[in-house]
Scaffold this motif. Structure first.
Motif, PDB file in Angstrom:
ATOM      1  N   ALA A 336       0.831  -1.203   0.000  1.00  0.00           N
ATOM      2  CA  ALA A 336       0.000   0.000   0.000  1.00  0.00           C
ATOM      3  C   ALA A 336       0.869   1.258   0.000  1.00  0.00           C
ATOM      4  CB  ALA A 336      -0.937  -0.001   1.204  1.00  0.00           C
ATOM      5  N   LEU A 337       1.992   1.199   0.695  1.00  0.00           N
ATOM      6  CA  LEU A 337       2.923   2.333   0.674  1.00  0.00           C
ATOM      7  C   LEU A 337       3.535   2.521  -0.707  1.00  0.00           C
ATOM      8  CD1 LEU A 337       4.762   1.895   4.088  1.00  0.00           C
ATOM      9  CD2 LEU A 337       3.440   3.889   3.382  1.00  0.00           C
ATOM     10  N   ARG A 338       3.825   1.418  -1.397  1.00  0.00           N
ATOM     11  CA  ARG A 338       4.327   1.537  -2.766  1.00  0.00           C
ATOM     12  C   ARG A 338       3.285   2.214  -3.659  1.00  0.00           C
ATOM     13  NH1 ARG A 338       8.881   0.973  -0.912  1.00  0.00           N
ATOM     14  NH2 ARG A 338      10.021  -1.006  -0.939  1.00  0.00           N
ATOM     15  N   GLU A 384       7.488   5.137   8.477  1.00  0.00           N
ATOM     16  CA  GLU A 384       7.613   6.590   8.605  1.00  0.00           C
ATOM     17  C   GLU A 384       8.426   7.170   7.445  1.00  0.00           C
ATOM     18  OE1 GLU A 384       6.298   8.625  10.775  1.00  0.00           O
ATOM     19  OE2 GLU A 384       5.475   7.281  12.285  1.00  0.00           O
ATOM     20  N   GLY A 385       9.510   6.480   7.078  1.00  0.00           N
ATOM     21  CA  GLY A 385      10.361   6.992   6.008  1.00  0.00           C
ATOM     22  C   GLY A 385       9.658   7.051   4.671  1.00  0.00           C
ATOM     23  N   LEU A 386       8.899   6.005   4.341  1.00  0.00           N
ATOM     24  CA  LEU A 386       8.185   5.996   3.065  1.00  0.00           C
ATOM     25  C   LEU A 386       7.060   7.029   3.059  1.00  0.00           C
ATOM     26  CD1 LEU A 386       8.075   2.165   2.321  1.00  0.00           C
ATOM     27  CD2 LEU A 386       9.455   3.908   1.182  1.00  0.00           C
ATOM     28  N   GLU A 387       6.413   7.212   4.195  1.00  0.00           N
ATOM     29  CA  GLU A 387       5.391   8.260   4.250  1.00  0.00           C
ATOM     30  C   GLU A 387       6.027   9.640   4.092  1.00  0.00           C
ATOM     31  OE1 GLU A 387       1.586   9.852   6.882  1.00  0.00           O
ATOM     32  OE2 GLU A 387       2.519   7.917   7.362  1.00  0.00           O
ATOM     33  N   ALA A 404      10.190  12.011   8.559  1.00  0.00           N
ATOM     34  CA  ALA A 404      11.589  11.622   8.352  1.00  0.00           C
ATOM     35  C   ALA A 404      12.358  11.636   9.670  1.00  0.00           C
ATOM     36  CB  ALA A 404      12.244  12.562   7.340  1.00  0.00           C
ATOM     37  N   ARG A 405      12.091  12.637  10.496  1.00  0.00           N
ATOM     38  CA  ARG A 405      12.770  12.703  11.795  1.00  0.00           C
ATOM     39  C   ARG A 405      12.410  11.497  12.660  1.00  0.00           C
ATOM     40  NH1 ARG A 405      14.828  17.171  14.032  1.00  0.00           N
ATOM     41  NH2 ARG A 405      13.492  18.552  12.792  1.00  0.00           N
ATOM     42  N   ARG A 406      11.115  11.163  12.644  1.00  0.00           N
ATOM     43  CA  ARG A 406      10.671  10.011  13.419  1.00  0.00           C
ATOM     44  C   ARG A 406      11.315   8.729  12.897  1.00  0.00           C
ATOM     45  NH1 ARG A 406       9.229   7.747  18.105  1.00  0.00           N
ATOM     46  NH2 ARG A 406       7.800   5.993  17.813  1.00  0.00           N
ATOM     47  N   ALA A 407      11.427   8.596  11.582  1.00  0.00           N
ATOM     48  CA  ALA A 407      12.040   7.406  10.986  1.00  0.00           C
ATOM     49  C   ALA A 407      13.473   7.233  11.460  1.00  0.00           C
ATOM     50  CB  ALA A 407      11.989   7.498   9.467  1.00  0.00           C
ATOM     51  N   ALA A 408      14.242   8.317  11.441  1.00  0.00           N
ATOM     52  CA  ALA A 408      15.642   8.238  11.860  1.00  0.00           C
ATOM     53  C   ALA A 408      15.765   7.921  13.350  1.00  0.00           C
ATOM     54  CB  ALA A 408      16.359   9.541  11.534  1.00  0.00           C
ATOM     55  N   GLU A 409      14.813   8.417  14.144  1.00  0.00           N
ATOM     56  CA  GLU A 409      14.878   8.220  15.594  1.00  0.00           C
ATOM     57  C   GLU A 409      14.589   6.774  15.992  1.00  0.00           C
ATOM     58  OE1 GLU A 409      13.472  12.722  17.032  1.00  0.00           O
ATOM     59  OE2 GLU A 409      12.042  11.047  17.012  1.00  0.00           O
ATOM     60  N   VAL A 410      13.671   6.122  15.302  1.00  0.00           N
ATOM     61  CA  VAL A 410      13.255   4.784  15.743  1.00  0.00           C
ATOM     62  C   VAL A 410      13.953   3.661  14.988  1.00  0.00           C
ATOM     63  CG1 VAL A 410      10.995   5.666  16.411  1.00  0.00           C
ATOM     64  CG2 VAL A 410      11.275   4.639  14.145  1.00  0.00           C
ATOM     65  N   ARG A 417      22.512   2.080   6.717  1.00  0.00           N
ATOM     66  CA  ARG A 417      22.172   2.719   5.448  1.00  0.00           C
ATOM     67  C   ARG A 417      20.839   3.447   5.545  1.00  0.00           C
ATOM     68  NH1 ARG A 417      17.888   2.310   1.895  1.00  0.00           N
ATOM     69  NH2 ARG A 417      18.498   2.958  -0.200  1.00  0.00           N
ATOM     70  N   ASN A 418      19.846   2.842   6.202  1.00  0.00           N
ATOM     71  CA  ASN A 418      18.540   3.485   6.310  1.00  0.00           C
ATOM     72  C   ASN A 418      18.580   4.705   7.225  1.00  0.00           C
ATOM     73  OD1 ASN A 418      17.408   1.725   4.542  1.00  0.00           O
ATOM     74  ND2 ASN A 418      16.070   0.714   6.012  1.00  0.00           N
ATOM     75  N   ILE A 419      19.395   4.648   8.278  1.00  0.00           N
ATOM     76  CA  ILE A 419      19.526   5.833   9.132  1.00  0.00           C
ATOM     77  C   ILE A 419      20.062   7.001   8.311  1.00  0.00           C
ATOM     78  CG2 ILE A 419      20.808   6.811  11.068  1.00  0.00           C
ATOM     79  CD1 ILE A 419      20.669   4.070  12.412  1.00  0.00           C
ATOM     80  N   ALA A 420      21.078   6.723   7.495  1.00  0.00           N
ATOM     81  CA  ALA A 420      21.617   7.773   6.626  1.00  0.00           C
ATOM     82  C   ALA A 420      20.566   8.255   5.637  1.00  0.00           C
ATOM     83  CB  ALA A 420      22.846   7.249   5.885  1.00  0.00           C
ATOM     84  N   LEU A 421      19.774   7.336   5.079  1.00  0.00           N
ATOM     85  CA  LEU A 421      18.747   7.698   4.101  1.00  0.00           C
ATOM     86  C   LEU A 421      17.686   8.588   4.727  1.00  0.00           C
ATOM     87  CD1 LEU A 421      17.444   7.278   1.271  1.00  0.00           C
ATOM     88  CD2 LEU A 421      16.235   5.333   2.273  1.00  0.00           C
ATOM     89  N   TYR A 422      17.162   8.195   5.876  1.00  0.00           N
ATOM     90  CA  TYR A 422      16.103   8.980   6.512  1.00  0.00           C
ATOM     91  C   TYR A 422      16.610  10.352   6.937  1.00  0.00           C
ATOM     92  CZ  TYR A 422      14.006   4.315   6.942  1.00  0.00           C
ATOM     93  OH  TYR A 422      13.522   3.049   6.713  1.00  0.00           O
ATOM     94  N   THR A 423      17.845  10.387   7.418  1.00  0.00           N
ATOM     95  CA  THR A 423      18.406  11.670   7.842  1.00  0.00           C
ATOM     96  C   THR A 423      18.661  12.572   6.646  1.00  0.00           C
ATOM     97  OG1 THR A 423      19.466  10.480   9.680  1.00  0.00           O
ATOM     98  CG2 THR A 423      20.168  12.740   9.298  1.00  0.00           C
ATOM     99  N   ALA A 424      19.059  11.974   5.519  1.00  0.00           N
ATOM    100  CA  ALA A 424      19.214  12.767   4.292  1.00  0.00           C
ATOM    101  C   ALA A 424      17.868  13.310   3.829  1.00  0.00           C
ATOM    102  CB  ALA A 424      19.845  11.918   3.193  1.00  0.00           C
ATOM    103  N   GLU A 425      16.832  12.488   3.940  1.00  0.00           N
ATOM    104  CA  GLU A 425      15.471  12.949   3.611  1.00  0.00           C
ATOM    105  C   GLU A 425      15.075  14.106   4.524  1.00  0.00           C
ATOM    106  OE1 GLU A 425      11.747  13.329   2.004  1.00  0.00           O
ATOM    107  OE2 GLU A 425      13.184  11.840   1.282  1.00  0.00           O
TER     108      GLU A 425
END
Length: 494
Positions: A336-338, A384-387, A404-410, A417-425
């Protein structure tokens, strides 16, 4: 990697049985106790591959000290006790490799090791376990619930699939990822692939995914093509048993998707499209609904990133049709996110919001046994990141930044790699929202991770953020971010 100064990873004395741990198991069988360990791991958000063989190794004293994931699980299972109370040796007494720096956590492969692994003379093997269980950062995935592999074959499959040249690679690196002469012998006339080759193929998929979680795709893609070719050579050779044939097809399809993702994340969209199509064809030939859903899932993501949002919607909807009979709410949530990403790309806010609401409701149903193994990455952080990406495409920068902030925090620290991605977002959303100082701070955090992560996607995002921040050089921290970004080496395509 540099060769160890220790010639053998085995202890100098025979292992002593862990009687304390055996007593804690009580009257349960090793398999029953392993199930309790896995359940306890899920309670605290860990994923460990505990099985009867692992329990046996602990009780036999082969593992004198568990890795960090297992330590957290055991201490959760037996509150108030220490590792010593559980029969283990202090970690400091079993970590004594001269080549390994002392640290609070397990050793991590560096970007350089990823590039050069397999070319040096490391004399250690995955089979020669240290008394300290070294596999910590990569021991995150449980086996398929209905799969009962012969664990005695594990040494064979590791040698068969994951070694290269004359030396084996350390457990913390991917190495050249190509078949050895022994494994290639399985595809010669008169030899048919069997369970060891199928298990090796499944293990290769896991290793690629795990290293991508840590380090991104750029350093892995080229080396990952060799096992994919070997996988289809195994299929061409043909197996005798239908169960082995099915495993080989499923493994080859999943490997094609993994290699496709490495191409996708490193900006090779045409290559990724080809690999995903190959996986989809394999799924259709074998009637594998799970593989079909996975292939369509990644195709939808690629279509969104390639600027084909309508195709992203169609692919995501096709994935949902394939996945519906599988009974995994978490899989349906991701799909559904896709779809939401496709609607966002079409600037259809209503369609996006409806898909996001479905994704959230399905996610809240929780895990179940039908969840595919490859979905281990999908948790609250990914949701959170995809949203966040959806709101960013719709131009709602403030809402995107919050997610994006919430994604990086949790995010689990394992997924560097995902921490870097969410923080870049987050950095990009803050920059576009008009908060340059906060954007620069987030960008600097990403830059500090790029010695561990090689991802063209993340580098591209940072480049966009830098362009947005150029007019704000006088804002706090912006000049430092721009200067560090400008001096950052570009890894290019490996």
């Amino acid at each position: 990697m540099a060769s160890s100064t220790v010639t053998s990873s085995q202890p100098d004395r025979p292992p002593r049985p862990n009687l304390a741990f055996r007593q804690l198991r009580g009257r349960r069988s090793p398999a029953e106790f392993a199930a309790l360990v896995r359940r306890a791991a899920r309670e605290i958000g860990e994923r460990v591959c505990c099985d009867a063989r692992y329990v046996g190794r602990v009780e036999a004293g082969e593992i004198r000290c568990p890795n960090y994931a297992y330590e957290r699980v055991f201490l959760h299972m037996f509150p108030g006790r220490t590792l010593t109370d559980l029969g283990f040796a202090p970690r400091s007494s079993v970590r004594g490799r001269a080549a390994r720096p002392a640290a609070d956590g397990p050793p991590e492969p560096t970007a350089g090791e990823l590039t050069t692994a397999g070319t040096g003379g490391a004399a250690e093997t995955w089979e020669a376990f240290e008394p300290y269980d070294r596999q910590d950062p990569y021991d995150r995935y449980e086996p398929y619930e209905k799969d009962h592999p012969n664990h005695e074959e594990s040494d064979v499959l590791r040698r068969a699939f994951m070694t290269g040249g004359g030396a084996t690679v350390a457990a913390a690196t991917l190495g050249p990822l190509r078949l050895t002469t022994d494994a290639l012998a399985a595809v010669r006339p008169g030899r048919r692939p069997g369970s060891p080759e199928a298990a090796a193929l499944e293990e290769a998929v896991r290793r690629i995914r795990l290293l991508d979680d840590r380090h991104g795709a750029d350093g892995l893609y080229r080396r990952a093509a060799a096992p994919l070719r070997a996988a289809y050579a195994l299929l061409d050779a043909g197996a005798t048993r239908q169960t082995t044939v099915d495993r080989l097809h499923a493994g080859a399809g999943e490997l094609a998707i993994s290699v496709g993702w490495l191409a996708h994340d490193s900006g090779r969209f045409d290559d990724a499209r080809s690999h995903y199509a190959e996986a989809l064809a394999t799924a259709r030939m074998t009637g594998d609904a799970g593989l079909e859903a996975h292939a369509f899932c990644n195709t939808a993501f690629l279509a969104r990133d390639s600027g084909r949002p309508r195709e992203a919607v169609r692919a995501a909807q096709a994935a949902q049709r394939a996945a519906r009979p599988l009974g995994s709410a978490r899989l349906m949530s991701l799909l559904a996110l896709r779809e939401a990403g496709g609607w966002a790309g079409l600037a259809d806010r209503t369609g996006c919001e409806q898909a996001l609401a479905r994704a959230q409701a399905l996610f809240e149903r929780g895990h179940c046994d039908a969840d595919p193994e490859w979905m281990s990455f999908y948790g609250e952080a990914e949701l959170e990141g995809l949203e966040a990406q959806c709101w960013s495409m719709l131009g709602d920068w403030g809402r995107a930044a919050r997610h994006a902030r919430r994604a990086a925090e949790v995010q689990d620290p394992h997924f560097t790699r995902n921490i870097a991605l969410y923080t870049a977002e987050l950095a990009d959303d803050l920059a576009r929202e008009g908060r340059p100082d906060e954007a620069a701070a987030a960008g600097l955090r990403v830059l500090s991770l790029l010695d561990q992560v090689q991802s063209s996607r993340i580098q591209s995002m940072l480049a966009g953020t830098a362009r947005v921040l150029l007019p704000h050089r006088r804002a706090s921290g912006v000049s430092e971010f721009l200067d560090r970004h400008a001096s950052m080496p570009r890894t290019g395509r490996a």
